[in-house]
Scaffold this active site. Structure first.
Site, short mmCIF file in Angstrom:
data_model
loop_
_atom_site.label_atom_id
_atom_site.label_comp_id
_atom_site.label_asym_id
_atom_site.label_seq_id
_atom_site.Cartn_x
_atom_site.Cartn_y
_atom_site.Cartn_z
N ARG A 52 0.58 -1.05 0.27
CA ARG A 52 0.11 -0.19 0.05
C ARG A 52 1.04 1.00 0.22
O ARG A 52 0.56 2.27 -0.75
CB ARG A 52 -0.90 0.24 1.40
CG ARG A 52 -2.13 -1.03 1.30
CD ARG A 52 -3.28 -1.11 1.72
NE ARG A 52 -4.41 -1.76 1.88
CZ ARG A 52 -4.73 -2.54 2.22
NH1 ARG A 52 -3.67 -3.19 3.96
NH2 ARG A 52 -5.44 -3.88 1.84
N ASN A 95 -0.29 -10.53 8.19
CA ASN A 95 -0.96 -11.01 6.89
C ASN A 95 -0.34 -10.91 5.75
O ASN A 95 -0.47 -11.52 5.20
CB ASN A 95 -2.43 -11.12 7.09
CG ASN A 95 -2.83 -9.41 7.21
OD1 ASN A 95 -2.51 -8.66 7.57
ND2 ASN A 95 -3.70 -9.51 6.20
N ARG A 131 -13.16 -10.26 6.06
CA ARG A 131 -11.57 -10.88 5.83
C ARG A 131 -11.48 -11.70 4.74
O ARG A 131 -10.89 -11.54 4.08
CB ARG A 131 -10.58 -10.91 6.45
CG ARG A 131 -10.63 -9.35 7.35
CD ARG A 131 -9.62 -8.97 8.22
NE ARG A 131 -9.57 -7.74 8.81
CZ ARG A 131 -9.04 -7.00 8.44
NH1 ARG A 131 -8.30 -6.88 7.52
NH2 ARG A 131 -9.00 -5.70 9.36
N ASP A 141 -1.35 18.96 24.49
CA ASP A 141 -1.78 18.43 23.67
C ASP A 141 -2.51 18.14 22.64
O ASP A 141 -3.92 17.33 22.84
CB ASP A 141 -0.52 17.35 23.21
CG ASP A 141 -0.34 16.84 22.04
OD1 ASP A 141 -0.76 17.46 21.15
OD2 ASP A 141 -0.45 15.12 21.46
N SER A 156 -1.74 14.62 19.24
CA SER A 156 -0.77 14.99 17.54
C SER A 156 0.65 14.01 18.07
O SER A 156 1.86 13.68 17.45
CB SER A 156 0.48 15.48 17.02
OG SER A 156 0.45 17.47 17.67
N ASP A 158 12.71 24.85 21.29
CA ASP A 158 12.46 24.11 19.94
C ASP A 158 14.01 23.67 20.40
O ASP A 158 14.24 24.61 19.03
CB ASP A 158 11.24 24.67 19.43
CG ASP A 158 11.10 24.24 18.05
OD1 ASP A 158 11.14 22.89 17.81
OD2 ASP A 158 11.18 24.89 17.21
N ASP A 206 11.73 22.86 14.66
CA ASP A 206 10.62 21.84 13.12
C ASP A 206 8.89 23.10 14.23
O ASP A 206 8.55 22.24 13.34
CB ASP A 206 10.24 20.38 13.81
CG ASP A 206 9.84 20.36 15.19
OD1 ASP A 206 9.62 21.19 16.18
OD2 ASP A 206 9.42 18.77 15.42
#
Length: 523
Positions: free
Chosen positions: A103, A131, A245, A453, A457, A494, A498
């Site tokens: 994917r 799987n 499935r 937060d 995130s 920081d 970023d």
């Protein structure tokens, strides 16, 4: 390898410098030479073949484990998890719970990076099969085409090796003898004893249905693997075929409880399906699903998550979103430092230095038999008797002092090295107190961080930090005065520039503040 090749070079055993260059190249989507890919996969296959069907992971007091769910070829999400937690090391273990490829566009790079980690830190990195570690699934969902596109003439041999590697992957893991981790789920057919006896390397695919040539034992093993790698939990009790499935089962809370009780385990952690919030609790909190690809279907369609397991077997999920599938800053091996582990090692060196008179006497008693250079076993025993920390000194030795190939350590050199730490940092005792405060308050700091937060995130934006400060100061005239100071403070916090404050930066801010006051968090 032709001289025109400009990418990273790999030899075995892998060195830190080689891992560093390979990691930099892979995250830039640079192609590792086919010769190195083949050699790497051969070594990993050899390593995996020595492992049992079920990884057994026991966390020491100084360790934690990060459990990562489906990655599906997303290098951005994998790097985000690594950036938030740190790279695998003695204090930080990783368990990747299957579905590494398909994917996503970087399945090759994700797989190779995990292989590099496994070989470089074999006692700190664990892999479970999913799987999608199945060659027929890879044909359908894109990984085979990705390999053919990136390696053209060498694709066949690489794919053959990948299939072998996938077939040799362990099937599950048990953490602290309390937590069972598998990719998808369970059924009443699965027992721990039967799981340990599966001939896993015989199943390169589960989509090949049993025929007349299969023995009854092989059919039973195939059925267990289908349930382990394809099943899903369902509300309520019972078992039913997994129609969605086509393989595996839907299992209820009674099945989960029975399976855990039978083995004296507390919780089942699985992956296998995209969860809107990145993780979900089911079956009276006995089943936890974790999925580690944010933006799986489309931007902001879902959050990703990872789970941290602590030495006392407590688990904590953490959510994140990789904005626009891009890291704010290129993640460099050179710059990744686990500040807490570094501080802890410094603290141990200071404690050793404080006890050097006692330790010297202990070592000198052995000099007549062994000489000044002590065998590591004797050093470990004597340090533990003196320092009394209950730590794995055999594992910590390389971090404290140089160990020769013969496993020997000069205790005099060890004291010199520990003394050097004190000379470099004349405030070593104060630093130790600061780290003690940090460890003492880490859980509370984590709760505060998560409250700030707001979007979950895994990092605090400038806006979120300002809103948190505004909640603390309700006077409008004071808020305006504070705004400029807050902006400056955020820039100082920081460290990696970023635009966000991650948890390590948040901890460092507390350390700085507490070093200049008697700061303590009071609930």
């Amino acid at each position: 390898v032709p001289k025109t090749y400009k990418g990273p070079h790999i030899t075995f055993p892998i060195t830190k410098n080689q891992l560093e260059h390979a990691m930099d190249a892979l995250q830039k989507n640079q192609t590792l030479h086919a010769k190195y890919v083949v050699s790497l996969l051969q070594k990993v296959r050899q390593q995996l073949a020595t492992l049992p069907n079920v990884n057994v992971i026991s966390l020491m007091n100084h360790q934690r484990l990060v459990i990562c769910g489906d990655v599906h070829g997303s290098m951005h999400n994998l790097l985000h998890v690594l950036e938030k937690n740190g790279l695998p090391c003695r204090g930080l273990l990783y368990l990747f719970n299957g579905d590494f490829v398909d994917r996503g566009e970087s399945g090759v790079e994700v797989l190779l990076l995990l292989c590099l980690f496994l070989l470089y830190e074999p006692n700190c990195v664990f892999l479970n099969r999913g799987n999608h570690e199945d060659f027929i699934i890879n044909i359908k969902y894109g990984f085979q085409k990705e390999v053919q596109r990136k390696y053209k003439n060498h694709a066949d041999i690489i794919l053959d090796l990948v299939n072998d590697v996938f077939a040799w992957l362990p099937l599950a893991s048990v953490v602290n003898n309390k937590i069972f981790v598998c990719h998808a789920g369970i059924s009443r057919k699965i027992t721990y004893e039967k799981l340990m006896n599966i001939e896993r390397n015989k199943f390169q695919t589960l989509l090949k249905l049993p025929d007349g040539s299969w023995s009854s034992t092989l059919i039973q093993q195939w059925e267990m693997l289908c349930d382990l790698l394809w099943s899903d939990p369902m509300p309520g009790p019972g078992l039913q075929h997994n129609k969605k499935r086509g393989f595996g089962v839907m299992y209820g809370s009674d099945v989960t409880k029975s399976f855990l009780d039978e083995n004296n385990w507390n919780v089942l952690i699985r992956s296998h399906e995209c969860i809107p919030n990145g993780f979900a609790y089911e079956h009276d909190d006995k089943t936890v699903t974790v999925f580690s690809v944010s933006n799986y279907y489309s931007p902001f369609s879902n959050k990703g998550a990872f789970i941290i397991v602590w030495p006392d077997s407590q688990i904590k999920p953490y959510q994140f979103i990789v904005i626009n599938n891009k890291l704010q800053k290129h993640f460099s091996f050179r710059k990744q430092v686990n500040s807490i582990e570094t501080a802890a090692i410094r603290d141990l060196k200071i404690k050793i230095l404080k006890k050097q008179d006692i330790l010297k006497k202990r070592f000198q008693c052995l000099e007549t038999n062994i000489g000044k250079t002590q065998l590591t076993g004797n050093m470990h025993l004597n340090i533990e008797r003196t320092i009394k920390q209950g730590l794995p000194w055999a594992n910590l030795a390389p971090l404290l002092v140089d160990v020769t190939n013969a496993g020997l350590i000069s205790y005099e050199k060890m004291f010199v090295d520990c003394s050097h730490v004190s000379k470099v940092d004349q405030k070593a005792d104060l630093a130790s107190v600061e780290e003690g405060r940090l460890y003492e308050n880490e859980d509370v700091l984590e709760e505060i961080f998560r409250d700030m937060d707001l979007d979950g995130s895994g990092s605090i934006s400038q806006q979120e930090f300002q809103e948190a400060c505004s909640r603390l100061c309700t006077l409008p005239e004071k808020q305006e005065d504070m705004k400029e100071k807050i902006d400056l403070f955020i820039k100082l916090l920081d460290r990696n520039h970023d635009g966000h404050i991650n948890f390590n930066e948040f901890l460092e801010a507390y350390r700085i503040v507490s070093s200049n006051s008697s700061a303590k968090i009071i609930l």
